[in-house]
Design an enzyme around this catalytic site. Structure first.
Site, PDB file in Angstrom:
ATOM      1  CB  VAL A  53      -0.952   0.008   1.215  1.00 26.85           C
ATOM      2  CG1 VAL A  53      -1.689   1.344   1.311  1.00 26.85           C
ATOM      3  CG2 VAL A  53      -1.949  -1.132   1.120  1.00 26.85           C
ATOM      4  CG  ASP A  56       9.331  -0.598   5.602  1.00 22.76           C
ATOM      5  OD1 ASP A  56       8.163  -0.657   5.187  1.00 22.76           O
ATOM      6  OD2 ASP A  56       9.863  -1.494   6.294  1.00 22.76           O
ATOM      7  CB  THR A  70      -4.311  -2.855  11.063  1.00 19.18           C
ATOM      8  OG1 THR A  70      -4.956  -2.689   9.793  1.00 19.18           O
ATOM      9  CG2 THR A  70      -3.772  -1.516  11.523  1.00 19.18           C
ATOM     10  CB  THR A  94      -8.106  -1.367   7.716  1.00 15.24           C
ATOM     11  OG1 THR A  94      -7.969  -1.110   6.315  1.00 15.24           O
ATOM     12  CG2 THR A  94      -9.559  -1.713   8.033  1.00 15.24           C
ATOM     13  CB  CYS A  96      -8.487  -6.134   2.841  1.00 21.62           C
ATOM     14  SG  CYS A  96      -7.108  -5.020   2.544  1.00 21.62           S
ATOM     15  NE  ARG A 129       2.711  -9.625   3.917  1.00 22.26           N
ATOM     16  CZ  ARG A 129       2.732  -8.291   3.990  1.00 22.26           C
ATOM     17  NH1 ARG A 129       3.104  -7.709   5.099  1.00 22.26           N
ATOM     18  NH2 ARG A 129       2.389  -7.560   2.954  1.00 22.26           N
TER      19      ARG A 129
END
Length: 438
Positions: free
Chosen positions: A22, A40, A90, A125, A265, A336
C-alpha cells in the site's frame, strides 16, 4: 502559504511510513508531484528499493529505478517532512483479535520525529476510534506536542487492491477526514494531487474509519453466502458456477463467487468491527457467521479432495498431490494470510504432504511464515490429485494436454480440483477425470 501550498512549491516534504503493497505505490505517486521521504523499518526492503527493485511487483522495477522517493530506514529523516502518511499493516492475532502493535510502533517512531505544524494522516484499516483514542495520545506523548494546536491528524483509508492494475490509487475515490475543517481541506487538496477520481470529505475521522471497515466486511459476507451455496449445491450435484451464471442474468443480482478468503483486508477487517462491537456489548451475528464459513473453506476443500481420492480408489495416505498457487490472490507475490495454507495443513492430517508450486510467490516470505519449500512446475508428474488454488495467468494458460502430464497415467481416475473454476468442466468430465470445483 499553508502546508499544501508549501508542498506544491517544494518547500515542504511528504513522508510515507510503511513501504509495503500500500505505502510504496502511494509514495511513488506523490513523488511525481512533490518531494517524498519513504520510510520503512525493513532495511533489506529499503536496499531493494534503492537498487531499483520492486519486490511487491505493484509498480515495477523501472518505476522504482526512476522515482525520486528518498527511501530510508533512518527515522530521523522523518523530521524533514510535515505531511505524514502512515500505511502500516493492521493484522489480527491467531485468536482473531486486532493487533495494533505495528500501528502503535509507527505512531511512536513518528511522534519521536514530529515537528510543529505537521499533519499526520493514517491509512491503516482500524475500528472506529483508534486514530483519536490510541494513535493521537502516542503521538502527543512521544513528541511533547499537542494535537489541534501543534499538529493536526487525519484519516484516509487505503483502497489499493494489490495486483490490480485497473483499480489503482489514482482511479479510486479517496475518502478523507480531519480533526477540523482546516486540516480536512489541506488533506483533501494534497490527495487531489494524485487521485484523479477525486476525494470524498467524510464528516469525521470515526465515520471514515467505519466506512473502511464495512467495505470489506460487506464483501466477506457476500462471499460467505456464495461459499455456503457452493457447499449446498455440491451436495445436490449441481454446478455452482452454472447456477451463478444463470442467476446473474437478472439485472440486480450481485455477482460474487465462492472461494478462499485470505489477504490483509477481506479476511481481517471484519474482526476489527466485531471486536469493537463486543467491547460495546453487542455480539455480531451475521458478520461472524460469514467469517466462520470463510475461515473453514480450506478445510472443506481438503476434505472434498480426500473424498474424491476415495471415490477414485486411490489410497489417501501418502497420495501424490500438487497444489498450484499459494499466494492470497492471483498475480500477486504476497503469501501473508493466504488460506491455501489451510488446505496444506488439513491434507497433512490425512498423511499427505503436497508439492506446492507458485511462480508468482515471494519464496523467502513463504519460507519465513510457513516453513514451506516450493517445487517447480517440472516437478509435477505422477500425481494422484492436482489442485489449482490460485488463478495466476500462467496457470490459466494451461490446456488439457498440459494438465494431463501432471497425473499418474496408470490411475483409472485423475482427481482435478479447480477451485476458481477457470477450466471448462466439460473438458474434464471424460471417464479418466474426477473434476471438482467450488
Amino acid at each position: 502559504m499553508n502546508l499544501f501550498e508549501k508542498i506544491v512549491s517544494g518547500d515542504e516534504k511528504i513522508s510515507l511510513i510503511g513501504l509495503g503493497y500500500v505505502g510504496m505505490p502511494i509514495a511513488v505517486a506523490f513523488a511525481n508531484k512533490a518531494k517524498v521521504v519513504g520510510f520503512d523499518l525493513n532495511k533489506e526492503k529499503i536496499e531493494l528499493y534503492k537498487s531499483g527493485i520492486d519486490p511487491t511487483k505493484e509498480v515495477g522495477n523501472d518505476t522504482i529505478k526512476n522515482t525520486t522517493v528518498e527511501f530510508t530506514s533512518d527515522a530521523s529523516h522523518l523530521k524533514q517532512a510535515k505531511f505524514h502518511i502512515v500505511a502500516v499493516p493492521t493484522p489480527v492475532t491467531e485468536d482473531n483479535i486486532p493487533d495494533l502493535s505495528p500501528l502503535k510502533g509507527a505512531s511512536l517512531i513518528l511522534g519521536e520525529n514530529l515537528v510543529k505544524g505537521s499533519i499526520v494522516v493514517f491509512e491503516s484499516t482500524v475500528y472506529p476510534g483508534v486514530t483519536e483514542d490510541i494513535c493521537i495520545p502516542i503521538l502527543e506523548k512521544a513528541s511533547g506536542l499537542k494535537c489541534g494546536i501543534d499538529f493536526k491528524v487525519g484519516y484516509s483509508p487505503e483502497r489499493i487492491n494489490p495486483g490490480d492494475k485497473v483499480h489503482r490509487l489514482e482511479t479510486i475515490i479517496k475518502v478523507v477526514a480531519g480533526t477540523d475543517e482546516e486540516s480536512l481541506e489541506i488533506i483533501a487538496k494534497v490527495y487531489e494531487l494524485v487521485v484523479e477520481a477525486g476525494v470524498y470529505r467524510a464528516e469525521s475521522i470515526r465515520v471514515a474509519e467505519a466506512a473502511k471497515v464495512i467495505e470489506n466486511s460487506q464483501r466477506d459476507i457476500n462471499i460467505a453466502f456464495m461459499n455456503e451455496l457452493s457447499i449446498i449445491f455440491n451436495k445436490m450435484g449441481i454446478d455452482t458456477k452454472a447456477v451463478l451464471k444463470a442467476a446473474g442474468t437478472k439485472w440486480n443480482f450481485l455477482k460474487f463467487f465462492p472461494g478462499l478468503v485470505g489477504g490483509h483486508c477481506i479476511g481481517v477487517d471484519p474482526y476489527y468491527l466485531t471486536y469493537k462491537a463486543e467491547e460495546m456489548g453487542y455480539h455480531s451475528q451475521i458478520i461472524l457467521a460469514g467469517r466462520r464459513i470463510n475461515d473453514d473453506m480450506g478445510k472443506y476443500v481438503a476434505e472434498s479432495l480426500v473424498k474424491n481420492l476415495i471415490k477414485a480408489d486411490i489410497p489417501v495416505k501418502n497420495a501424490n498431490v500438487a497444489i498450484l498457487g499459494f499466494t492470497f490472490k492471483e498475480n500477486c507475490p504476497d503469501t501473508r494470510n493466504t488460506k491455501v495454507i489451510d488446505i496444506y495443513k488439513e491434507l497433512a492430517e490425512y498423511g499427505i504432504k503436497p508439492l506446492v508450486i507458485d511462480p508468482e510467490a515471494d519464496l523467502e516470505e513463504a519460507k519465513q511464515f510457513y516453513n514451506i519449500d516450493f517445487s517447480e512446475i517440472e516437478d509435477i508428474k505422477n500425481m494422484d490429485a492436482v489442485v489449482i488454488a490460485v488463478a495466476h495467468d500462467q496457470f490459466m494458460a494451461f490446456d488439457k494436454t498440459k494438465i494431463d502430464t501432471f497425473f499418474k497415467q496408470d490411475n483409472q481416475k485423475k482427481v482435478f480440483i479447480d477451485l476458481k473454476g477457470i477450466f471448462e468442466r466439460k473438458d474434464y468430465e471424460a471417464e479418466e477425470y474426477i473434476y471438482w470445483r467450488l
